[in-house]
Scaffold this motif. Structure first.
Motif, PDB file in Angstrom:
ATOM      1  N   LEU A  73       0.826  -1.205   0.000  1.00 36.40           N
ATOM      2  CA  LEU A  73       0.000   0.000   0.000  1.00 36.40           C
ATOM      3  C   LEU A  73       0.858   1.252   0.000  1.00 36.40           C
ATOM      4  O   LEU A  73       0.630   2.189  -0.791  1.00 36.40           O
ATOM      5  CB  LEU A  73      -0.925  -0.009   1.225  1.00 36.40           C
ATOM      6  N   GLY A  74       1.866   1.295   0.873  1.00 40.61           N
ATOM      7  CA  GLY A  74       2.721   2.475   0.939  1.00 40.61           C
ATOM      8  C   GLY A  74       3.534   2.678  -0.321  1.00 40.61           C
ATOM      9  O   GLY A  74       3.637   3.803  -0.841  1.00 40.61           O
ATOM     10  N   ALA A  75       4.119   1.597  -0.839  1.00 35.92           N
ATOM     11  CA  ALA A  75       4.929   1.709  -2.050  1.00 35.92           C
ATOM     12  C   ALA A  75       4.081   2.160  -3.235  1.00 35.92           C
ATOM     13  O   ALA A  75       4.523   2.981  -4.057  1.00 35.92           O
ATOM     14  CB  ALA A  75       5.600   0.372  -2.359  1.00 35.92           C
ATOM     15  N   THR A  76       2.857   1.654  -3.328  1.00 38.53           N
ATOM     16  CA  THR A  76       1.972   2.053  -4.429  1.00 38.53           C
ATOM     17  C   THR A  76       1.563   3.516  -4.297  1.00 38.53           C
ATOM     18  O   THR A  76       1.463   4.245  -5.290  1.00 38.53           O
ATOM     19  CB  THR A  76       0.722   1.159  -4.462  1.00 38.53           C
ATOM     20  N   THR A  77       1.347   3.966  -3.066  1.00 38.16           N
ATOM     21  CA  THR A  77       0.985   5.368  -2.853  1.00 38.16           C
ATOM     22  C   THR A  77       2.136   6.294  -3.239  1.00 38.16           C
ATOM     23  O   THR A  77       1.929   7.318  -3.915  1.00 38.16           O
ATOM     24  CB  THR A  77       0.595   5.600  -1.377  1.00 38.16           C
ATOM     25  N   VAL A  78       3.340   5.951  -2.821  1.00 41.80           N
ATOM     26  CA  VAL A  78       4.503   6.770  -3.180  1.00 41.80           C
ATOM     27  C   VAL A  78       4.713   6.753  -4.693  1.00 41.80           C
ATOM     28  O   VAL A  78       5.031   7.791  -5.297  1.00 41.80           O
ATOM     29  CB  VAL A  78       5.758   6.274  -2.439  1.00 41.80           C
ATOM     30  N   THR A  79       4.523   5.614  -5.313  1.00 38.90           N
ATOM     31  CA  THR A  79       4.625   5.549  -6.777  1.00 38.90           C
ATOM     32  C   THR A  79       3.586   6.451  -7.420  1.00 38.90           C
ATOM     33  O   THR A  79       3.863   7.115  -8.435  1.00 38.90           O
ATOM     34  CB  THR A  79       4.436   4.100  -7.266  1.00 38.90           C
ATOM     35  N   SER A  80       2.388   6.513  -6.844  1.00 39.24           N
ATOM     36  CA  SER A  80       1.344   7.402  -7.378  1.00 39.24           C
ATOM     37  C   SER A  80       1.748   8.861  -7.251  1.00 39.24           C
ATOM     38  O   SER A  80       1.488   9.677  -8.143  1.00 39.24           O
ATOM     39  CB  SER A  80       0.021   7.151  -6.639  1.00 39.24           C
ATOM     40  N   ILE A  81       2.406   9.206  -6.138  1.00 32.73           N
ATOM     41  CA  ILE A  81       2.870  10.586  -5.957  1.00 32.73           C
ATOM     42  C   ILE A  81       3.936  10.918  -7.004  1.00 32.73           C
ATOM     43  O   ILE A  81       3.912  11.991  -7.622  1.00 32.73           O
ATOM     44  CB  ILE A  81       3.415  10.778  -4.533  1.00 32.73           C
ATOM     45  N   VAL A  82       4.864  10.000  -7.210  1.00 30.25           N
ATOM     46  CA  VAL A  82       5.893  10.211  -8.230  1.00 30.25           C
ATOM     47  C   VAL A  82       5.262  10.294  -9.629  1.00 30.25           C
ATOM     48  O   VAL A  82       5.781  10.972 -10.519  1.00 30.25           O
ATOM     49  CB  VAL A  82       6.935   9.075  -8.160  1.00 30.25           C
ATOM     50  N   SER A  83       4.111   9.632  -9.803  1.00 28.35           N
ATOM     51  CA  SER A  83       3.443   9.586 -11.109  1.00 28.35           C
ATOM     52  C   SER A  83       2.525  10.785 -11.345  1.00 28.35           C
ATOM     53  O   SER A  83       1.842  10.837 -12.389  1.00 28.35           O
ATOM     54  CB  SER A  83       2.609   8.304 -11.228  1.00 28.35           C
ATOM     55  N   LEU A  84       2.455  11.730 -10.427  1.00 26.20           N
ATOM     56  CA  LEU A  84       1.509  12.838 -10.562  1.00 26.20           C
ATOM     57  C   LEU A  84       1.634  13.606 -11.881  1.00 26.20           C
ATOM     58  O   LEU A  84       0.609  14.002 -12.456  1.00 26.20           O
ATOM     59  CB  LEU A  84       1.639  13.794  -9.374  1.00 26.20           C
ATOM     60  N   PRO A  85       2.848  13.863 -12.411  1.00 23.33           N
ATOM     61  CA  PRO A  85       2.896  14.527 -13.722  1.00 23.33           C
ATOM     62  C   PRO A  85       2.180  13.739 -14.814  1.00 23.33           C
ATOM     63  O   PRO A  85       1.588  14.331 -15.726  1.00 23.33           O
ATOM     64  CB  PRO A  85       4.403  14.633 -14.001  1.00 23.33           C
ATOM     65  N   VAL A  86       2.219  12.414 -14.719  1.00 29.65           N
ATOM     66  CA  VAL A  86       1.497  11.584 -15.691  1.00 29.65           C
ATOM     67  C   VAL A  86       0.005  11.608 -15.382  1.00 29.65           C
ATOM     68  O   VAL A  86      -0.822  11.810 -16.279  1.00 29.65           O
ATOM     69  CB  VAL A  86       2.021  10.133 -15.668  1.00 29.65           C
ATOM     70  N   LEU A  87      -0.350  11.409 -14.117  1.00 28.88           N
ATOM     71  CA  LEU A  87      -1.767  11.365 -13.732  1.00 28.88           C
ATOM     72  C   LEU A  87      -2.471  12.674 -14.046  1.00 28.88           C
ATOM     73  O   LEU A  87      -3.636  12.676 -14.465  1.00 28.88           O
ATOM     74  CB  LEU A  87      -1.884  11.057 -12.235  1.00 28.88           C
ATOM     75  N   ARG A  88      -1.764  13.780 -13.879  1.00 29.21           N
ATOM     76  CA  ARG A  88      -2.400  15.089 -14.055  1.00 29.21           C
ATOM     77  C   ARG A  88      -2.114  15.684 -15.427  1.00 29.21           C
ATOM     78  O   ARG A  88      -2.271  16.868 -15.664  1.00 29.21           O
ATOM     79  CB  ARG A  88      -1.964  16.039 -12.933  1.00 29.21           C
ATOM     80  N   ASN A  89      -1.703  14.801 -16.323  1.00 32.21           N
ATOM     81  CA  ASN A  89      -1.629  15.135 -17.751  1.00 32.21           C
ATOM     82  C   ASN A  89      -0.688  16.292 -18.064  1.00 32.21           C
ATOM     83  O   ASN A  89      -0.986  17.137 -18.905  1.00 32.21           O
ATOM     84  CB  ASN A  89      -3.025  15.445 -18.299  1.00 32.21           C
ATOM     85  N   TYR A  90       0.474  16.313 -17.403  1.00 39.25           N
ATOM     86  CA  TYR A  90       1.493  17.280 -17.791  1.00 39.25           C
ATOM     87  C   TYR A  90       1.936  16.972 -19.223  1.00 39.25           C
ATOM     88  O   TYR A  90       2.110  15.810 -19.587  1.00 39.25           O
ATOM     89  CB  TYR A  90       2.711  17.172 -16.875  1.00 39.25           C
ATOM     90  N   ARG A  91       2.141  18.010 -19.994  1.00 38.10           N
ATOM     91  CA  ARG A  91       2.711  17.789 -21.337  1.00 38.10           C
ATOM     92  C   ARG A  91       4.136  17.258 -21.199  1.00 38.10           C
ATOM     93  O   ARG A  91       4.543  16.322 -21.879  1.00 38.10           O
ATOM     94  CB  ARG A  91       2.702  19.107 -22.129  1.00 38.10           C
ATOM     95  N   PHE A  92       4.890  17.874 -20.282  1.00 35.01           N
ATOM     96  CA  PHE A  92       6.263  17.441 -20.038  1.00 35.01           C
ATOM     97  C   PHE A  92       6.713  18.069 -18.730  1.00 35.01           C
ATOM     98  O   PHE A  92       6.077  18.985 -18.199  1.00 35.01           O
ATOM     99  CB  PHE A  92       7.181  17.876 -21.189  1.00 35.01           C
ATOM    100  N   SER A  93       7.812  17.574 -18.196  1.00 30.92           N
ATOM    101  CA  SER A  93       8.376  18.122 -16.970  1.00 30.92           C
ATOM    102  C   SER A  93       9.895  18.105 -17.084  1.00 30.92           C
ATOM    103  O   SER A  93      10.490  17.056 -17.309  1.00 30.92           O
ATOM    104  CB  SER A  93       7.920  17.301 -15.755  1.00 30.92           C
TER     105      SER A  93
END
Length: 599
Positions: A73-93
């Motif tokens: 659960l914790g590892a997946t949550t941290v991965t989701s935080i790291v994935s925020l640019p993808v989840l929130r549809n950033y063009r690029f970072s």
């Protein structure tokens, strides 16, 4: 906690995680965000906080199935935080090296560049593969590459600790410390498309293979010809690390070589010690060192970096201390301080580092519950820090950026040692109070350090470094400006050389360099702009002045007009020598005619 209560608790945690991911996806970024933390809805962070809170408690206090679920659960949550640019549809970072890496990846996709022509093609090759297989834009493929390369760090840190100690308590703490992402320091290592930083997350795979190779000596686990499967994993993970970034590979060679040296001395000094019974790493040192030498020595960029480092060491006015002094003076001018920044960025790392150091000391004094073989693994990693620290000192004098990259690698080892040390502290505390009380204190303390770690995974104004979020409007503006600009006009920006955008949009066509634009670009002179002398702000030449929302946020809001003032930029619209030629919500470009042409 009974099975039903445990199931309900984890159901709540995974539901909170899923809700956070869905809400983040449903609230994409619509404009430039100076901070992904404030740009992401508060409800998302509340959902992630619930998931992380439950996972920290489970990792510390639970055992068996419940601890495993908590770690997942914790590892997946941290991965989701790291994935925020993808989840929130950033063009690029990423606006530095990341844009050049984007250009190289585009060249590979277009067939203009072969991966082996780059000294570190791993990130680009993976990004190109995701683009071709998934049918997604190259920019998005590279953002996904960050996540793919990050996940092994979360998996193999606790696996390595389990292999070293066999202690469930240490495994749980190791998982939590890995979620802090201590190798990222936002000075020279970053959570982005940055090959050197991305390579750090593969290092625990090599360390796990090393520990497993040393510990598991049974002939039943041998491949044909008596080869250990963990030797194969050492070589394969080493090669993967090499192609992602060779600098981290040479650190692994130093680590393996240090273990080999310790084993040699142990065989000379002892007759009855676990180190004597363990298989040697002599061959691994030679093979990995040879792979590194063959791959890098013939490369021009590697040779240039070596020359630059040597010149830096021999030049008195070059070094990290001078850079720290300069940045400290700048921080003071805008109301900040090095001390404040240290607490925000490095307090969690400092605490873990101190615990790791003290733990090594008490292990050598024989005051821990580790068996002799587990203690030998601690000794291997601790003594390897000596030559790795020596490399840091050379970098510190010669190439400050490289010094902080070296710190990133060192903190991979300190994450492992610090986690085992914290687990021993919790065990000692449980004998003073009670086990539940010790677990409660540990959960609160680790949660606080976790918050500190996660709040600086990405750059933000909190650390005087706004997000390098690249929007559609910025890409569109640069694309129009670079493609349709008049001959003889250079492109200048405020505080940022826009040549990286030229790399991102048009590629480098095989150039192996992170400097030197394929278009004439540079930075506008802040003193001339402040004086309202727009025509003289770029070498007295005709030029295009580019101003983006990122530039304004960095220079006006974060740096508080330290270099460029808002007033000087407002005058652009009324100067007769300046014409606005491109404008959208995130990007403006002005054509500036030199004084000579006016005459």
């Amino acid at each position: 906690m009974n099975r039903t209560a445990s199931n309900l608790t984890f159901a709540l945690g995974f539901f909170a995680l899923a809700a956070g991911v869905v809400l983040a996806r449903a609230n994409p970024a619509t404009s430039y965000e100076s901070s992904i933390y404030t740009g992401t809805p508060t409800t998302v962070w509340l959902c992630f906080a619930v998931a992380l809170g439950l996972s920290v408690v489970a990792a510390v206090a639970a055992r068996g199935r419940s601890q495993t679920l908590g770690i997942v659960l914790g590892a997946t949550t941290v991965t989701s935080i790291v994935s925020l640019p993808v989840l929130r549809n950033y063009r690029f970072s990423g606006m530095g090296d990341a844009l050049t890496h984007l250009g190289w990846t585009g060249d590979i996709v277009d067939g203009l560049l072969s991966p082996h022509e780059l000294i570190y093609p791993g990130v680009h090759s993976l990004g190109a593969t995701l683009h071709l297989l998934g049918g997604i834009p190259v920019e998005r493929a590279l953002l996904l590459t960050i996540v793919v390369l990050f996940v092994p760090f979360l998996i193999f840190v606790p696996l390595t600790v389990r292999e070293m100690t066999g202690s469930p308590a240490a495994v749980g703490v190791a998982a939590i410390v890995s979620w802090m992402v201590l190798p990222i320091n936002n000075v020279a290592t970053h959570m982005g498309i940055h090959s050197n930083s991305n390579a750090l997350f593969l290092v625990p795979v090599v360390i796990f293979a090393l520990v497993a190779y040393l510990r598991r000596r049974s002939t039943t686990e041998r491949l044909p010809f008596g080869i250990s499967p963990y030797s194969v994993l050492i070589y394969l993970s080493g090669i993967a690390l090499l192609v992602v970034h060779p600098q981290q590979m040479i650190n692994v060679v130093v680590l393996v070589g240090a273990i080999a040296g310790i084993q040699f001395l142990a065989r000379w000094r002892f007759s009855d010690h676990p180190m004597v019974d363990q298989p040697t790493t002599y061959a691994h040192t030679i093979v990995l060192g040879t792979l590194f030498a063959v791959w890098t020595v013939s490369n021009e960029r590697f040779r240039s970096a070596g020359v630059g480092l040597a010149e830096g060491v021999l030049t008195a006015d070059v070094g990290a201390s001078a850079e720290v002094d300069q940045r400290g003076a700048s921080l003071t001018e805008i109301g900040g301080s090095i001390q404040e920044l240290f607490v925000t960025m490095f307090l969690d790392a400092a605490i873990v580092g101190v615990v790791a150091a003290l733990f090594v000391l008490v292990t050598w004094l024989g005051w821990t519950s580790l068996d002799r073989e587990a203690a030998s693994f601690v000794t291997y990693l601790a003594i390897a820090l000596i030559p790795l620290g020596g490399i840091f000192l050379v970098y510190f004098v010669g190439t400050p950026t490289m010094a902080f990259r070296q710190v990133g690698f060192i903190y991979v080892l300190l994450t492992i040692l610090g986690a085992i040390g914290i687990a021993h502290v919790i065990g000692g505390l449980s004998r003073v109070i009670t086990r539940p009380g010790a677990n409660a204190v540990a959960s609160v303390g680790l949660a606080a350090l976790l918050v500190l770690g996660l709040m600086t995974v990405y750059a933000s104004p909190l650390i005087y470094n706004p997000s390098q979020h690249v929007t559609d409007e910025q890409f569109s503006g640069y694309e129009s400006g670079l493609e349709h600009g008049a001959d003889g006009y250079s492109h200048a920006a405020i505080g940022y050389d826009p040549f990286r955008y030229d790399h991102a949009l048009h590629g480098l066509e095989g150039e192996e360099t992170l400097s030197g634009a394929t278009a004439a670009t540079g930075e506008a002179d802040p003193d001339e702009l402040a004086a309202g002398n727009y025509t003289g702000a770029y070498h007295g030449l005709d030029y295009y002045l580019i101003v983006t929302e990122y530039d304004l946020t960095r220079e006006i809001e974060v740096y508080q007009e330290l270099h460029y003032s808002e007033q000087s930029l407002e005058g652009l619209g009324s100067d007769p020598a300046v014409d606005k030629v491109i404008s959208n919500d995130e990007f403006e470009m002005y054509a500036v005619v030199s004084e000579d042409d006016d005459e």
